[in-house]
Design an enzyme around this catalytic site. Structure first.
Site, PDB file in Angstrom:
ATOM      1  N   ASP A 124       0.865  -1.176   0.000  1.00 25.05           N
ATOM      2  CA  ASP A 124       0.000   0.000   0.000  1.00 25.05           C
ATOM      3  C   ASP A 124       0.903   1.229   0.000  1.00 25.05           C
ATOM      4  O   ASP A 124       1.676   1.446   0.945  1.00 25.05           O
ATOM      5  CB  ASP A 124      -0.891  -0.014   1.247  1.00 25.05           C
ATOM      6  CG  ASP A 124      -1.827   1.184   1.335  1.00 25.05           C
ATOM      7  OD1 ASP A 124      -1.715   2.106   0.494  1.00 25.05           O
ATOM      8  OD2 ASP A 124      -2.668   1.211   2.251  1.00 25.05           O
ATOM      9  N   VAL A 125       0.840   2.040  -1.055  1.00 22.93           N
ATOM     10  CA  VAL A 125       1.769   3.175  -1.174  1.00 22.93           C
ATOM     11  C   VAL A 125       1.543   4.220  -0.098  1.00 22.93           C
ATOM     12  O   VAL A 125       2.414   5.076   0.135  1.00 22.93           O
ATOM     13  CB  VAL A 125       1.678   3.834  -2.574  1.00 22.93           C
ATOM     14  CG1 VAL A 125       2.107   2.860  -3.657  1.00 22.93           C
ATOM     15  CG2 VAL A 125       0.291   4.389  -2.844  1.00 22.93           C
ATOM     16  N   ASN A 180       3.038   5.848  -9.951  1.00 27.78           N
ATOM     17  CA  ASN A 180       1.830   5.878 -10.774  1.00 27.78           C
ATOM     18  C   ASN A 180       0.553   5.641  -9.971  1.00 27.78           C
ATOM     19  O   ASN A 180      -0.530   6.052 -10.387  1.00 27.78           O
ATOM     20  CB  ASN A 180       1.954   4.806 -11.864  1.00 27.78           C
ATOM     21  CG  ASN A 180       0.640   4.512 -12.547  1.00 27.78           C
ATOM     22  OD1 ASN A 180       0.122   5.325 -13.307  1.00 27.78           O
ATOM     23  ND2 ASN A 180       0.065   3.345 -12.259  1.00 27.78           N
ATOM     24  N   TYR A 214      -9.225  15.848  -5.218  1.00 31.67           N
ATOM     25  CA  TYR A 214      -8.352  15.085  -6.118  1.00 31.67           C
ATOM     26  C   TYR A 214      -7.406  16.028  -6.854  1.00 31.67           C
ATOM     27  O   TYR A 214      -6.194  15.775  -6.966  1.00 31.67           O
ATOM     28  CB  TYR A 214      -9.211  14.306  -7.114  1.00 31.67           C
ATOM     29  CG  TYR A 214      -8.441  13.527  -8.152  1.00 31.67           C
ATOM     30  CD1 TYR A 214      -7.887  12.289  -7.861  1.00 31.67           C
ATOM     31  CD2 TYR A 214      -8.271  14.033  -9.444  1.00 31.67           C
ATOM     32  CE1 TYR A 214      -7.176  11.571  -8.816  1.00 31.67           C
ATOM     33  CE2 TYR A 214      -7.566  13.323 -10.408  1.00 31.67           C
ATOM     34  CZ  TYR A 214      -7.027  12.093 -10.092  1.00 31.67           C
ATOM     35  OH  TYR A 214      -6.332  11.392 -11.039  1.00 31.67           O
ATOM     36  N   LYS A 219      -3.253  16.280  -6.921  1.00 34.17           N
ATOM     37  CA  LYS A 219      -2.474  16.197  -8.156  1.00 34.17           C
ATOM     38  C   LYS A 219      -1.684  17.480  -8.404  1.00 34.17           C
ATOM     39  O   LYS A 219      -0.584  17.444  -8.968  1.00 34.17           O
ATOM     40  CB  LYS A 219      -3.402  15.893  -9.331  1.00 34.17           C
ATOM     41  CG  LYS A 219      -3.990  14.476  -9.294  1.00 34.17           C
ATOM     42  CD  LYS A 219      -2.911  13.409  -9.290  1.00 34.17           C
ATOM     43  CE  LYS A 219      -3.465  12.003  -9.411  1.00 34.17           C
ATOM     44  NZ  LYS A 219      -2.396  10.969  -9.379  1.00 34.17           N
ATOM     45  N   THR A 278      -8.853   3.971 -18.379  1.00 30.90           N
ATOM     46  CA  THR A 278      -8.055   3.312 -17.337  1.00 30.90           C
ATOM     47  C   THR A 278      -8.891   2.585 -16.291  1.00 30.90           C
ATOM     48  O   THR A 278      -8.345   1.859 -15.475  1.00 30.90           O
ATOM     49  CB  THR A 278      -7.208   4.347 -16.590  1.00 30.90           C
ATOM     50  OG1 THR A 278      -8.096   5.284 -15.946  1.00 30.90           O
ATOM     51  CG2 THR A 278      -6.280   5.094 -17.535  1.00 30.90           C
TER      52      THR A 278
END
Length: 656
Positions: free
Chosen positions: A477-478, A504, A570, A574, A605
């Site tokens: 889990d990043v 990513n 979000y 980013k 995606t």
């Protein structure tokens, strides 16, 4: 290489010259395809690119009576006139066709002896035979594929069948047998205006193709009144009112090319009997020339072994050349490095309509016309490349195919060199079980990299590993710093270094108004889309500092720069990724570490599904983004892309 016609020969020459091990499969017993075995022993007027046509001309010119530059002379016995060797014209005079370059009455052709052409092609390849295996008398039978790769082909030789494995495959079979068998999208016949909105297209699709010719050769006799005495076959079709090309060889013999012998529709409907009917029809035409038009004093030498087929199945590839492209001047350089070759022959559709319309200027043909959509290692280099029917009527000629083949050879060499650039590099990609991460991992594996992918779902990781052949997987889990420390230990123990880190992993978490989000949703969105990349850089950058090299790519989003309803949290994460990347580059640049922020727009995606949004249709794919990541990695170490924004051209850019 499947097929050693003009396009196939050019690919083989280009690859072998560059030291690439190349195998050529060819059913005939020599090179040249239709231009040798089909009797099309003439290079029609037209521009050309590359070096091969010049090399062939120079070698042929050194052989007595092997070739000639020809000009048209008027003779009432020969419909369309007679093309005879010129005493003054040069080879350069044959390199123009469109009206802006030459007056129609001054058009020149290049005529050659077929056996001399075959021999010269072999001689050009001779210095590179240590890299080249040529299997004449061998036919393609079948292929095996896996994902977006052609793995092998089966060929039938004189004594046994062979299975041939290769990194790249090129279909130069004319009727694109390999591409069709592999399942590539293909077409045949004439498209309606609805397909590409071409000005000259009809209102409906037609199963008609360009006309087919059965060429034959005649020679002078001692008797000026000689007429051949042949028994004419009842299957012959009436063809006394059509024109033909009459091209004189240097030794005085004449090549006769009916335009056409059979219409494309007749050729298709006749099926297995087409050759019998075609040759019977050509023989009757020869009888008509002698008896009714006074072409006496000659005798038929023979028919050429193959029909002169102008059009058959065509690829629907990454780029389809259409009539619109034929009307754009090559001087505009629309395709830049993606330009494969140029042409300027007329749109010449022999048969039902017989229309022949000049193009105004030379035009470009891009490499995309040779690339299949379905397979990353399969090209088409022949008349069956990705052309509309109208475009194919212009772009199909021999010197164009030579240029196209050279371009395919150079493209394969470039891909091999790119693969060498990634060869042996150790790469870690987060979010590697799907989407951008999986597509990038797959491409890097093909380029020889040692690839480790991470994700939270063990089953998806193992499935992705099996599909793409990456070296190992790490379930993590990043957003968990301890997981990053564990991943570092694994990478160092197993590989000892890390050359590329692709941060990513990310996701929509909760795409809704800031007033509707919970604290947990806000925290998870920031952690997944920003904190994870910071953790990864923090953990692995010290290893890259020790190596004195490395590349870190942080995948952000256009939401970092644009605003859409529901994307505030979000987008903040980013945007933070973009700011972090800039700062990290400043910190790490003195240690020869590159940091890039990749900013992709919408692509297919699965993001929308995971974020409970309506799924849209996007032209941009995960492979487009993966190609962008590879581009960044394959730049020289001293060159850095600070940030790269990639849009799908179908997505509207909405400024804030």
């Amino acid at each position: 290489m499947v097929g050693a016609g003009s396009g196939g020969f050019a690919v083989a020459y280009t690859l072998a010259k560059q030291g690439v091990k190349t195998i050529v499969i060819e059913k005939n017993l020599g090179f040249g395809g239709t231009s040798v075995y089909g009797g099309v022993n003439c290079w029609e007027p037209g521009v050309a690119s590359g070096e091969l046509h010049w090399l062939i001309y120079e070698k042929l010119s050194a052989v007595p009576n092997a070739c000639a530059v020809c000009e048209s002379v008027s003779d009432p016995r020969y419909p369309w006139g007679l093309s005879v060797p010129s005493k003054e014209a040069t080879y350069e005079d044959t390199l123009k066709r469109c009206p802006t370059l030459v007056d129609r009455k001054d058009l020149k052709r290049f005529q050659f002896e077929p056996e001399a052409m075959n021999r010269v092609m072999g001689e050009l390849l001779q210095p590179y035979m240590t890299h080249l295996t040529v299997l004449f008398g061998t036919e393609y039978c079948a292929c095996t594929t896996q994902g977006e790769l052609v793995r092998s082909i089966v060929v039938h030789g004189e004594a046994e069948d062979y299975e041939v494995f290769a990194d790249y495959f090129v279909d130069s079979t004319g009727d694109i047998l390999l591409a069709r068998d592999a399942g590539c999208e293909v077409t045949i016949g004439r498209e309606s205006k609805q397909a590409y909105n071409e000005p000259s297209a009809g209102e409906t699709d037609k199963k008609a193709i360009n006309g087919v010719s059965y060429l034959f050769r005649i020679k002078p006799t001692d008797n000026p009144n000689h007429v051949d005495d042949y028994e004419l076959n009842d299957s012959a079709l009436p063809r006394t009112n059509i024109a033909a090309c009459f091209n004189v060889y240097p030794n005085g013999e004449i090549n006769i090319n009916m335009c056409p012998t059979l219409t494309g529709k007749e050729y298709i409907e006749l099926g297995d009997s087409a050759d019998e009917v075609g040759r019977a029809t050509a023989l009757r035409y020869w009888h008509h020339l002698q008896v009714d038009r006074g072409v006496t004093g000659y005798t038929l030498v023979d028919f050429f072994p193959m029909p002169g087929i102008r059009e058959g199945y065509r690829l629907v590839g990454k780029y389809v050349l259409t009539e619109h492209d034929l009307l754009v001047d090559a001087a505009q350089h629309r395709f830049l490095d993606a330009m494969a070759t140029i042409a300027d022959h007329a749109r010449d559709r022999h048969g039902e309509t017989g229309d022949c319309q000049d193009v105004p200027t030379p035009y470009e043909i891009p490499i995309g016309c040779t690339e299949t959509k379905e397979f990353s290692n399969l090209f088409v280099a022949c008349r069956g490349a990705s052309f509309s029917s109208i475009a194919a009527s212009s772009a199909r000629l021999t010197r164009t195919m030579l240029g196209l083949g050279e371009a395919v050879g150079h493209e394969i060499v470039k891909r091999i060199e790119r693969k060498r650039e990634m060869n042996g590099k150790v790469v870690l990609i987060t979010g590697g079980s799907s989407g951008y991460g999986k597509a990038t991992a797959e491409k890097m594996v093909k380029q020889g990299a040692t690839v480790i992918i991470t994700a939270r779902n063990r089953d998806m990781l193992e499935q992705a590993k099996e599909e793409i052949g990456c070296s190992s997987v790490i379930c993590m889990d990043v957003t968990n710093y301890a997981d990053w420390q564990s991943a570092y230990k694994t990478v160092v123990e197993q590989y000892g270094r890390l050359d590329v880190l692709v941060n990513n992993a990310g996701g929509g978490v909760a795409i809704k108004s800031v007033t509707e989000q919970t604290q947990d949703e806000i925290d998870r969105s920031i952690a997944l889309n920003l904190t994870g990349a910071i953790y990864g850089t923090n953990v692995f950058a010290p290893l890259m500092k020790e190596q004195k090299s490395g590349t870190i790519i942080n995948v952000s989003s256009v939401c970092a720069k644009q605003a859409w309803p529901g994307f505030s949290i979000y987008g903040a994460a980013k945007a933070g990724m973009l700011g972090f990347s800039k700062g990290a580059y400043v910190d790490l640049r003195p240690h020869n570490i590159r940091v890039t922020c990749l900013i992709p727009a919408s692509a297919s995606t699965g993001f929308e599904k995971s974020a409970n949004l309506a799924e849209g249709v996007h032209q941009m794919t995960v492979n487009d983004v993966a190609d962008s990541i590879l581009y960044i990695c394959n730049l020289p170490q001293h060159a850095v892309v600070e940030e790269l924004t990639v849009w799908g051209i179908d997505q509207e850019v909405i400024p804030l």
